[in-house]
Scaffold this motif. Sequence first.
Motif, PDB file in Angstrom:
ATOM      1  N   TRP A 171      26.216  23.277 -51.895  1.00 51.57           N
ATOM      2  CA  TRP A 171      24.937  23.984 -51.706  1.00 51.57           C
ATOM      3  C   TRP A 171      25.138  25.232 -50.857  1.00 51.57           C
ATOM      4  N   PHE A 172      25.983  25.080 -49.839  1.00 54.09           N
ATOM      5  CA  PHE A 172      26.258  26.220 -48.967  1.00 54.09           C
ATOM      6  C   PHE A 172      26.824  27.376 -49.794  1.00 54.09           C
ATOM      7  N   LEU A 173      27.769  27.033 -50.690  1.00 52.83           N
ATOM      8  CA  LEU A 173      28.346  28.083 -51.551  1.00 52.83           C
ATOM      9  C   LEU A 173      27.284  28.711 -52.437  1.00 52.83           C
ATOM     10  N   GLN A 174      26.453  27.850 -53.023  1.00 53.07           N
ATOM     11  CA  GLN A 174      25.387  28.344 -53.906  1.00 53.07           C
ATOM     12  C   GLN A 174      24.468  29.301 -53.156  1.00 53.07           C
ATOM     13  N   MET A 175      24.053  28.860 -51.957  1.00 51.43           N
ATOM     14  CA  MET A 175      23.104  29.669 -51.188  1.00 51.43           C
ATOM     15  C   MET A 175      23.761  30.968 -50.727  1.00 51.43           C
ATOM     16  N   THR A 176      25.041  30.878 -50.322  1.00 48.54           N
ATOM     17  CA  THR A 176      25.733  32.076 -49.837  1.00 48.54           C
ATOM     18  C   THR A 176      25.885  33.089 -50.961  1.00 48.54           C
ATOM     19  N   ARG A 177      26.245  32.573 -52.150  1.00 47.20           N
ATOM     20  CA  ARG A 177      26.425  33.478 -53.295  1.00 47.20           C
ATOM     21  C   ARG A 177      25.089  34.132 -53.662  1.00 47.20           C
ATOM     22  N   ALA A 178      24.044  33.305 -53.711  1.00 45.18           N
ATOM     23  CA  ALA A 178      22.723  33.839 -54.069  1.00 45.18           C
ATOM     24  C   ALA A 178      22.256  34.836 -53.001  1.00 45.18           C
ATOM     25  N   ARG A 179      22.602  34.557 -51.749  1.00 49.92           N
ATOM     26  CA  ARG A 179      22.168  35.436 -50.657  1.00 49.92           C
ATOM     27  C   ARG A 179      22.886  36.785 -50.744  1.00 49.92           C
ATOM     28  N   ALA A 180      24.188  36.754 -51.085  1.00 49.58           N
ATOM     29  CA  ALA A 180      24.951  38.006 -51.203  1.00 49.58           C
ATOM     30  C   ALA A 180      24.320  38.879 -52.288  1.00 49.58           C
ATOM     31  N   GLN A 181      23.911  38.241 -53.360  1.00 51.47           N
ATOM     32  CA  GLN A 181      23.260  38.957 -54.459  1.00 51.47           C
ATOM     33  C   GLN A 181      21.910  39.521 -53.994  1.00 51.47           C
ATOM     34  N   ARG A 182      21.147  38.657 -53.335  1.00 46.02           N
ATOM     35  CA  ARG A 182      19.805  39.021 -52.872  1.00 46.02           C
ATOM     36  C   ARG A 182      19.868  40.169 -51.859  1.00 46.02           C
ATOM     37  N   ASP A 183      20.924  40.179 -51.021  1.00 46.53           N
ATOM     38  CA  ASP A 183      21.032  41.197 -49.980  1.00 46.53           C
ATOM     39  C   ASP A 183      21.205  42.600 -50.556  1.00 46.53           C
ATOM     40  N   VAL A 232       5.663  19.739 -50.129  1.00 45.20           N
ATOM     41  CA  VAL A 232       5.656  21.073 -50.731  1.00 45.20           C
ATOM     42  C   VAL A 232       6.369  22.071 -49.807  1.00 45.20           C
ATOM     43  N   ALA A 233       6.109  21.977 -48.499  1.00 46.74           N
ATOM     44  CA  ALA A 233       6.773  22.886 -47.549  1.00 46.74           C
ATOM     45  C   ALA A 233       8.291  22.730 -47.637  1.00 46.74           C
ATOM     46  N   ARG A 234       8.748  21.480 -47.606  1.00 43.96           N
ATOM     47  CA  ARG A 234      10.200  21.216 -47.638  1.00 43.96           C
ATOM     48  C   ARG A 234      10.816  21.702 -48.945  1.00 43.96           C
ATOM     49  N   GLU A 235      10.209  21.340 -50.050  1.00 43.26           N
ATOM     50  CA  GLU A 235      10.812  21.661 -51.346  1.00 43.26           C
ATOM     51  C   GLU A 235      10.798  23.164 -51.618  1.00 43.26           C
ATOM     52  N   LEU A 236       9.693  23.836 -51.268  1.00 40.27           N
ATOM     53  CA  LEU A 236       9.648  25.289 -51.477  1.00 40.27           C
ATOM     54  C   LEU A 236      10.710  25.968 -50.618  1.00 40.27           C
ATOM     55  N   ALA A 237      10.860  25.491 -49.386  1.00 37.38           N
ATOM     56  CA  ALA A 237      11.824  26.119 -48.469  1.00 37.38           C
ATOM     57  C   ALA A 237      13.236  26.063 -49.058  1.00 37.38           C
ATOM     58  N   TYR A 238      13.648  24.898 -49.529  1.00 37.84           N
ATOM     59  CA  TYR A 238      15.021  24.764 -50.046  1.00 37.84           C
ATOM     60  C   TYR A 238      15.164  25.431 -51.405  1.00 37.84           C
ATOM     61  N   SER A 239      14.103  25.435 -52.164  1.00 35.01           N
ATOM     62  CA  SER A 239      14.143  26.118 -53.454  1.00 35.01           C
ATOM     63  C   SER A 239      14.314  27.631 -53.235  1.00 35.01           C
ATOM     64  N   LEU A 240      13.608  28.163 -52.255  1.00 38.64           N
ATOM     65  CA  LEU A 240      13.756  29.592 -51.931  1.00 38.64           C
ATOM     66  C   LEU A 240      15.166  29.877 -51.402  1.00 38.64           C
ATOM     67  N   ALA A 241      15.700  28.959 -50.587  1.00 34.44           N
ATOM     68  CA  ALA A 241      17.054  29.152 -50.049  1.00 34.44           C
ATOM     69  C   ALA A 241      18.079  29.145 -51.176  1.00 34.44           C
ATOM     70  N   LEU A 242      17.870  28.291 -52.182  1.00 34.00           N
ATOM     71  CA  LEU A 242      18.789  28.261 -53.324  1.00 34.00           C
ATOM     72  C   LEU A 242      18.777  29.598 -54.063  1.00 34.00           C
ATOM     73  N   ASP A 243      17.656  30.297 -53.992  1.00 33.60           N
ATOM     74  CA  ASP A 243      17.558  31.608 -54.635  1.00 33.60           C
ATOM     75  C   ASP A 243      18.044  32.734 -53.732  1.00 33.60           C
ATOM     76  N   GLY A 244      18.629  32.376 -52.598  1.00 30.96           N
ATOM     77  CA  GLY A 244      19.262  33.373 -51.741  1.00 30.96           C
ATOM     78  C   GLY A 244      18.358  33.951 -50.671  1.00 30.96           C
ATOM     79  N   TYR A 245      17.150  33.421 -50.526  1.00 32.83           N
ATOM     80  CA  TYR A 245      16.266  33.932 -49.470  1.00 32.83           C
ATOM     81  C   TYR A 245      16.621  33.290 -48.133  1.00 32.83           C
ATOM     82  N   ARG A 246      16.354  34.027 -47.063  1.00 35.01           N
ATOM     83  CA  ARG A 246      16.510  33.475 -45.710  1.00 35.01           C
ATOM     84  C   ARG A 246      15.196  32.799 -45.345  1.00 35.01           C
TER      85      ARG A 246
END
Length: 331
Positions: free
Chosen positions: A47-59, A83-97
């Motif tokens: 997950w860390f890799l996924q989020m980091t890759r998505a974040r690099a793209q998003r940045d 809903v708060a928990r799931e949205l937060a991690y879903s957004l993180a998976l898309d590279g958002y902080r």
Amino acid sequence: MDDRPLKTSALRADLFETLAQVEQGQRFLIERYQHPTAALIPMRDYWFLQMTRARAQRDKEPRMPTQRLVIANASGGEGKSTVARELAYSLALDGYRVALMDLDPQASLTKSLGLHDDPASPAHTEAATVGTVFSRDTPPPLPAPMHVEGVDIWPANDALNSVDSILNNDFARAANLRDALDAYLAGMERPYDFVLLDTKPQRTNFLTASVAAADHLLVPVSGVKGLENLDVLLKLVRVARTIAPDLSLRAFVPNRIREDVNHHKGLLEHLRTELSALAPVLPVIRDSLATMGAATETRQPAVLCKPGAKVSGDLRQTTHALVALLQGGRA
Ligand SMILES: Nc1ncnc2c1ncn2[C@@H]1O[C@H](COP(=O)(O)OP(=O)(O)OP(=O)(O)O)[C@@H](O)[C@H]1O
Ligand SMILES: [Mg+2]
């Protein structure tokens, strides 16, 4: 832990033992003819890799100012914390902080991420909660958040019960949380893209202060009961606007929906017709006891621990519709 080389023959012979070690955090480099050809890594590294890759793209893209979303409903059990928990991690998976704030002394969100499992965890202390900002007229800075799988979180515990007595004596401090969050974001080198605030169901001054710390209100609704107290929530929003003038009811989030159940069909119809003038309705999140049960058991968000489940697909869709809505598109 070091990455341990492992021959394919050894992997074949000890697959279950190897997987058990991976679950404990060990990483293996699988060697074929003495060349590393693949890696076995724990899911949290993945997950860390996924989020980091998505974040690099998003940045590389232009960023929106921090979006502060409060999830509230004056009825209990509508799915606010989920809903708060799931949205937060879903957004993180898309590279958002992303950061989460648990503003409910019940601490369901904090517990659901495993932060209360260790009795020695700082999550049990008052100092780790945002309750500290109400202790003085001028709010002290927010404490440093904790971190869980790529998302920052301010945990809750029952120390937050004291916030209401403070605010009942001095309502002027209801602005403290908003002010402290403003100051925290202003001091960040790269501010969050999203801050999600999970709230308690009881209509109290602490709920008003929590709603007033955000700019957008999301209202999860899982049944007719979830709309019974809508007028109470709207009244609270009017008070919160004295602190946060731009606060808006941004969307309804239909949650735990079973479209084969008649009263759920009626609920959706009601939301989409009678209430559409108030706010748009995000896509439906289905009822899935099995997946949410697994999330509770593993102390992980469903979008991480069951990414292939239908309800996780719903949550991803809701996330994307929400982002489009905030960017000015339609739900
Ligand atoms: N889509 C869903 N499918 C199945 N179960 C769900 C779903 N959403 C939430 N739940 C379950 O419903 C229960 C209540 O959800 P949750 O704790 O998120 O509600 P809440 O509004 O935060 O409650 P409270 O008012 O007590 O803070 C929990 O057991 C949760 O796992
Ligand atoms: Mg809750």
